[in-house]
Design a protein around this motif. Structure first.
Motif: not given
Length: 391
Positions: A220-231, A254-260
């Motif tokens: 579930g790390f992909e979801m964690l990055l999305d959630s952390f970006a919101e936080l 790469k996902q972290a970069e896309e989320l900034g």
């Protein structure tokens, strides 16, 4: 029971053992071997080989062998499994000529071939621990290797005299693989002595959340990055540390970069237990967002360290984390639910303090290897007695 222990000799078959650890299985087998040895049980560990070089060492009375591959291996994962199991079987056969083993304890489908063949050759009981099932993991992962994993699982369970599972949910999974599977539920254990050992890693100067495990889809790390970006939209001075290695490492960066959020995330790579303990004790919270989790030893480790723990409401976490008492459970797969749980913990210091208070005693009472090993030894002795009566 104690008078029988000096004569008890256990042959452990595993794909992992320190220093060859990929995940929780290796940690479990290490704890099992260590505490068996403390009970004066003779312990021999065989680890699946992956090269032409043989390895042996003895540590704390435990004999550890990694047999050399004796058969050629092509590029197929299934070919390696077959060759490694053959090497394990041949090596154990050789060892059995100079040591009389009482029982075999096999761990997961990777050693199924060697375990079933050795049970027939040595005519001794086979106990297996099922750490996960392919059927359940397939629901969340497309990264599984080729080959008939389910058939290997079924073979191991068919030959096993007793199957240890860590949770009630895993018991149901085992029975879905083999109807009438002879299961017994015994949780995985923690070793407080090991959990107290720490080694400093690169310091992080801001409050941080910690998550660790194999970098695979079911964690579930992909979801964690999305959630952390919101936080991060409200919690600016916050960092996320992710420990572990696996096939998702590059996609996650790469996902972290896309989320900034790449500047607010540290990917540590593999963490040994001392580094993990160091980071756990200093984390604002530990997050375990698995989509599938047979037991969830990481959450128990986190609770032992007194770290506020947030975990998804799947599998073993539902049994190890008591929502609102020893940790927080969130809806698995839900970015909104995880974000809400993290924000709740960060914005309520009293709740965070309460979740960390007295949790160490809870984990020692329920998950200390010292208590669990007594149950496993009793299983061994029962199976040995049954085999003797049968003969």
């Amino acid at each position: 029971m104690n008078r029988n222990l000096p004569q008890l000799s256990v042959l452990i078959l595993s794909s992992e053992y320190p220093p060859w650890i990929e995940g929780g299985l290796g940690t479990y087998v290490h704890g099992l071997a260590k505490f068996l040895a403390k009970k004066n049980v003779s312990v021999t560990v065989l680890v699946l080989g992956n090269s032409k070089k043989e390895y042996y060492r003895e540590s704390a009375g435990i004999k550890i062998y990694k047999p050399a591959l004796t058969a050629s291996v092509k590029n197929s994962y299934a070919d390696w499994i077959a060759a490694a199991n053959l090497g394990m079987f041949q090596y154990a056969s050789m060892l059995s000529q100079k040591e009389s083993f009482s029982i075999i304890h096999a761990h997961d489908w990777l050693v199924s071939g060697a375990a079933s063949a050795l049970k027939k050759l040595l005519a001794i009981p086979l106990v297996s621990t099922l750490h996960s099932t392919e059927t359940a993991r397939k629901r969340t992962s497309s990264f599984m290797p080729e080959g008939g994993i389910v058939s290997w699982e079924r073979q191991l369970l068919q030959y096993s005299d007793k199957v240890i599972v860590c949770t009630k949910e895993m018991e149901q999974e085992a029975c879905s693989v083999l109807r009438g599977c002879p299961t017994v539920v015994i949780p995985a254990g923690i070793d407080p002595e090991t959990l107290e050992e720490e080694k400093a890693v690169s310091s992080i100067n801001t409050p941080y959340l910690l998550s660790y495990g194999r970098l695979v889809p079911e964690k579930g790390f992909e979801m964690l990055l999305d959630s952390f970006a919101e936080l991060k939209k409200t919690e600016f001075n916050l960092h996320l540390v992710i420990g572990g290695k696996g096939p998702l490492y590059i996609p996650l960066t790469k996902q972290a970069e896309e989320l900034g959020i790449q500047e607010s995330i540290t990917f540590t790579g593999f963490l040994n237990w001392k580094e993990r303990n160091y980071l756990l004790r200093r984390a604002a919270a530990a997050i375990f967002p698995s989509l599938y989790e047979p037991f969830g030893l990481s959450a128990v480790e986190s609770m032992y360290k007194g770290t506020p723990t947030i975990a998804s409401n799947v599998g073993g976490y539902r049994e190890t984390v008591r929502d609102g008492q020893t940790g927080i459970l969130f809806q698995a797969g839900s970015v909104a639910s995880l974000t809400e749980g993290m924000a709740k913990l960060l914005n309520q210091p009293l709740l965070s303090h309460q979740l960390g208070k007295n949790v160490k005693a809870f984990t020692v009472d329920h998950y200390h290897w010292q208590e669990i090993i007594a149950e496993i030894i009793e299983i061994y002795l029962q199976q040995i007695l049954t085999e003797e009566k049968r003969n």
